[in-house]
Design an enzyme around this catalytic site. Sequence first.
Site, short mmCIF file in Angstrom:
data_model
loop_
_atom_site.label_atom_id
_atom_site.label_comp_id
_atom_site.label_asym_id
_atom_site.label_seq_id
_atom_site.Cartn_x
_atom_site.Cartn_y
_atom_site.Cartn_z
N ASP A 94 0.85 -1.19 0.00
CA ASP A 94 0.00 0.00 0.00
C ASP A 94 0.89 1.25 0.00
O ASP A 94 1.60 1.50 0.96
CB ASP A 94 -0.87 -0.05 1.26
CG ASP A 94 -1.81 1.13 1.40
OD1 ASP A 94 -1.68 2.12 0.64
OD2 ASP A 94 -2.68 1.08 2.29
N ILE A 95 0.83 2.00 -1.09
CA ILE A 95 1.70 3.18 -1.23
C ILE A 95 1.42 4.24 -0.15
O ILE A 95 2.30 5.01 0.20
CB ILE A 95 1.58 3.78 -2.66
CG1 ILE A 95 2.79 4.67 -2.95
CG2 ILE A 95 0.25 4.50 -2.85
CD1 ILE A 95 2.96 5.02 -4.41
N ASN B 104 -6.07 12.25 -11.68
CA ASN B 104 -6.76 12.62 -12.92
C ASN B 104 -6.54 14.12 -13.11
O ASN B 104 -6.05 14.80 -12.21
CB ASN B 104 -8.24 12.22 -12.88
CG ASN B 104 -8.98 12.87 -11.73
OD1 ASN B 104 -8.92 14.09 -11.54
ND2 ASN B 104 -9.69 12.07 -10.96
N GLY C 281 -9.22 4.21 -7.27
CA GLY C 281 -7.91 3.57 -7.24
C GLY C 281 -6.94 4.22 -6.28
O GLY C 281 -7.30 4.67 -5.19
N ASP D 36 -5.50 7.07 -6.47
CA ASP D 36 -5.82 8.49 -6.26
C ASP D 36 -6.75 8.65 -5.05
O ASP D 36 -6.49 9.43 -4.13
CB ASP D 36 -6.47 9.04 -7.53
CG ASP D 36 -6.60 10.56 -7.55
OD1 ASP D 36 -5.99 11.24 -6.71
OD2 ASP D 36 -7.31 11.06 -8.43
N SER E 194 -1.41 4.57 -14.71
CA SER E 194 -2.25 4.31 -15.90
C SER E 194 -2.67 2.86 -16.11
O SER E 194 -3.32 2.55 -17.10
CB SER E 194 -1.58 4.82 -17.19
OG SER E 194 -1.70 6.22 -17.28
N THR E 195 -2.31 1.95 -15.19
CA THR E 195 -2.62 0.53 -15.44
C THR E 195 -3.97 0.09 -14.89
O THR E 195 -4.37 -1.05 -15.07
CB THR E 195 -1.53 -0.40 -14.87
OG1 THR E 195 -1.47 -0.23 -13.45
CG2 THR E 195 -0.18 -0.11 -15.49
N GLY E 196 -4.67 0.99 -14.21
CA GLY E 196 -6.00 0.65 -13.68
C GLY E 196 -7.08 1.01 -14.69
O GLY E 196 -7.10 0.50 -15.81
N TYR F 32 -7.34 3.42 -16.57
CA TYR F 32 -6.83 4.01 -17.83
C TYR F 32 -6.36 2.94 -18.81
O TYR F 32 -5.95 3.23 -19.92
CB TYR F 32 -5.72 5.02 -17.55
CG TYR F 32 -6.20 6.34 -16.96
CD1 TYR F 32 -7.52 6.54 -16.56
CD2 TYR F 32 -5.33 7.40 -16.81
CE1 TYR F 32 -7.95 7.74 -16.02
CE2 TYR F 32 -5.75 8.62 -16.28
CZ TYR F 32 -7.06 8.78 -15.89
OH TYR F 32 -7.48 9.98 -15.37
#
Length: 175
Positions: A11-12, A25, A33, A35, A122-124, A126
């Site tokens: 978890d970041i 975004n 996600g 964000d 961008s891998t979620g 997007y």
Amino acid sequence: MQTMITLIKGDITKMKVDAVVNAANSSLLGGGGVDGAIHRAGGPAILEECRQIRAKQGGCDTGEAVITTGGQLPAKYVIHTVGPVWNNGNKGEPELLAKCYHNSLQLAVEHGAKTIAFPNISTGVYRFPKPNAAEIAIKAVQQFLANDNNITEVYFVCFDDENYELYKEKLAVLP
């Protein structure tokens, strides 16, 4: 001195680093996600600074980055970068994704950050293909570090098993 690149599954929002990168975004007002997780964990101070940035310059363009406080996160800063939405690679997505990493690292250096943690930008929702995104992320970070030794540690923080395995495989073949 060689910069360490470390891969973590986790978890970041729990990373004790100078800066965490948020896959934001363009509105900068939070979302889903990573964000949403960063905004929830960091508290209202992050959103307040994002609103100030919006008032001054509008949102944040794809490939660009802005910096705010880390709020209640263990990180001092949050660097918000807007990754590209995947459109079959026909709209410059690979170059825009590489810019996300470069511009985030540049902002970190300008603010004296020595340690930085990246999510899988961008891998979620997007839909950027994960293998391509991992390759671009690693290459962009390596290229930046080859010309700038201010950052001492870069973490790639993967939330899901698929990204973690992709990064592990790609980082294992590095010199």
